[in-house]
Design a protein around this motif. Structure first.
Motif: not given
Ligand SMILES: [Zn+2]
Length: 418
Positions: A286, A290, A307, A359
């Protein structure tokens, strides 16, 4: 102020300044440069900052900063500075206000400086971990209370020869570090000092096929685990959504402080600060994702462009490594939760469902899109989102329509609005 609220505010500063649509229009950002001295023995800092301030609103007669309330201001100087005050009780954060002799007009550039020192209320873990962490969230370095953007150039030194500074961007240990941010953002890496002899933090280097990962960790086995995982994550991302902008280097700081005590993982290309148990490679994936997914106004659920895409990239990696069954289990849970949530966009980012939307519901909607398009076309779409540097949902829809059809765009819009 609890830590979560602090994080939310900081995240908001980061994304608005870095990626907000407004920032593109700003010609020249304010520059904050200076020196930070870290004293291990006193568990204290001394800082001098010179600010080249570019006025954002017309007729601004003062400006203010949020700072750690434990700091003491020594001086504020500048030709146009009339006076200053530091309100340590101010909400949400202690606030340094600087009044100018006259109202400044928009675009005007003035210079002032200030010096301060003190024992920060967070960040020094000398006894337990021989570790100092000047995390941006701790506001040992100030943040404009107006959330306006600025560049950073901070030189840090530490007064104890047993302590080394960790340059996480370059992946090296050093006696003096310069932390910069040139992306009109306050968001920088933490400034870290570590007594490696005592806490065992070492620098480990892994490379394969022209790719390199440097890992700072106190445990050789964790370093190897994280290094190997990062290389596999590179391979997967570089061959899918990142194929036009592959990454070949990153450094990972595997912090010696337990995650419970310092709940911050960060990603600032090309580095990741990571502190969960090393098996948690989903989180590592994750964070690495980014490096690409860092778009959308963080004040709103537009932050899903950051996200939800990172979360779905993480899931794609898990599917790639651990198989369909594992992936489907995650999807089932998401489907359950997504059903109960309000529409993805237009809700309150910091409200009851703010996090769940970006999320959980967002990644589930991406899963539905992948199902509709098929894997190849879905990955092509992700590549296009990066290529076009999409930063708003309307732009995303445009890219989707160009990649597919008006019909699919319409279907997808309905998923977002439902
Ligand atoms: Zn994140």
């Amino acid at each position: 102020m609890n830590k979560l609220a602090t994080l939310l505010l900081i995240a908001l500063v980061f994304y608005t300044t870095n990626f907000g649509a407004e920032s593109k229009k700003e010609k020249k950002p304010t520059l904050v440069e200076g020196e930070l001295k870290i004293s291990i023995e006193d568990e204290a800092i001394e800082a001098t900052l010179n600010i080249t301030y570019v006025v954002k609103d017309s007729a601004r007669a003062s400006t203010s900063f949020w700072m750690d309330s434990a700091m003491e201001i020594q001086s504020v100087d500048g030709d146009l500075v009339k006076s200053y005050s530091f309100d340590q009780e101010a909400k949400p954060f202690a606030t340094l206000t600087i009044d100018f002799k006259e109202a400044l007009s928009e675009g005007e550039e003035i210079a002032f400086s200030f010096a301060y020192s003190g024992k920060p209320s967070q960040g020094f873990w000398i006894e337990e971990y021989q570790w100092v962490d000047i995390d941006p969230d701790f506001m040992i370095l100030p943040v404009f209370s107006t959330l306006e953007s600025f560049d950073y150039r901070i030189k840090a030194v530490v007064d104890d020869v047993n302590y080394k500074l960790i340059d996480v961007q370059k992946g090296k240990l050093t006696q003096e570090v310069e932390v910069t941010s040139v992306t009109t953002s306050y968001y920088i890496n933490p400034i870290l000092a570590s007594n490696n002899q005592k806490n065992g933090v070492g620098l480990y280097d892994y490379s394969a096929d022209g790719k390199e990962v440097r890992v700072f960790s106190e445990y050789a086995d964790s370093a190897r685990y994280v290094g190997d995982a990062a290389l596999r994550i590179f391979d997967f991302f570089n061959s899918t959504f990142a194929r036009e902008e592959p990454v070949t280097f990153c450094s990972v700081l595997y912090r010696p402080i337990p995650y419970d005590e310092h709940k911050v993982t960060r990603s600032f290309k090309p580095s990741v600060v990571f502190a969960k148990p090393h098996e948690n490679i989903a989180t590592l994936a994750h964070e690495i994702s980014h490096f690409w997914w860092n778009r959308g106004d963080a004040l709103t659920t537009e932050k899903w462009l950051t996200e939800s895409f990172a979360q779905y990239s993480e899931m794609m990696f898990i599917r790639h490594e651990q198989g369909e069954d594992k992936f489907n289990m995650i999807i089932e849970k998401l489907a359950d939760r997504a059903e109960k949530l309000p529409p993805l966009l237009g809700g309150d980012r910091f409200g009851r469902y703010g996090d769940d939307l970006i999320y959980e519901k967002g990644p589930y909607i991406l899963y539905q899109l992948e199902n509709r398009l098929g894997y190849e076309k879905f990955v092509d779409f992700m590549v296009a989102v990066n290529r076009e540097q999409v930063a708003t949902t309307p732009h995303l829809l445009e890219v989707l329509e160009n990649q597919t059809s008006a019909k699919i765009r319409k279907e997808f819009e309905e998923l977002i609005k439902r």
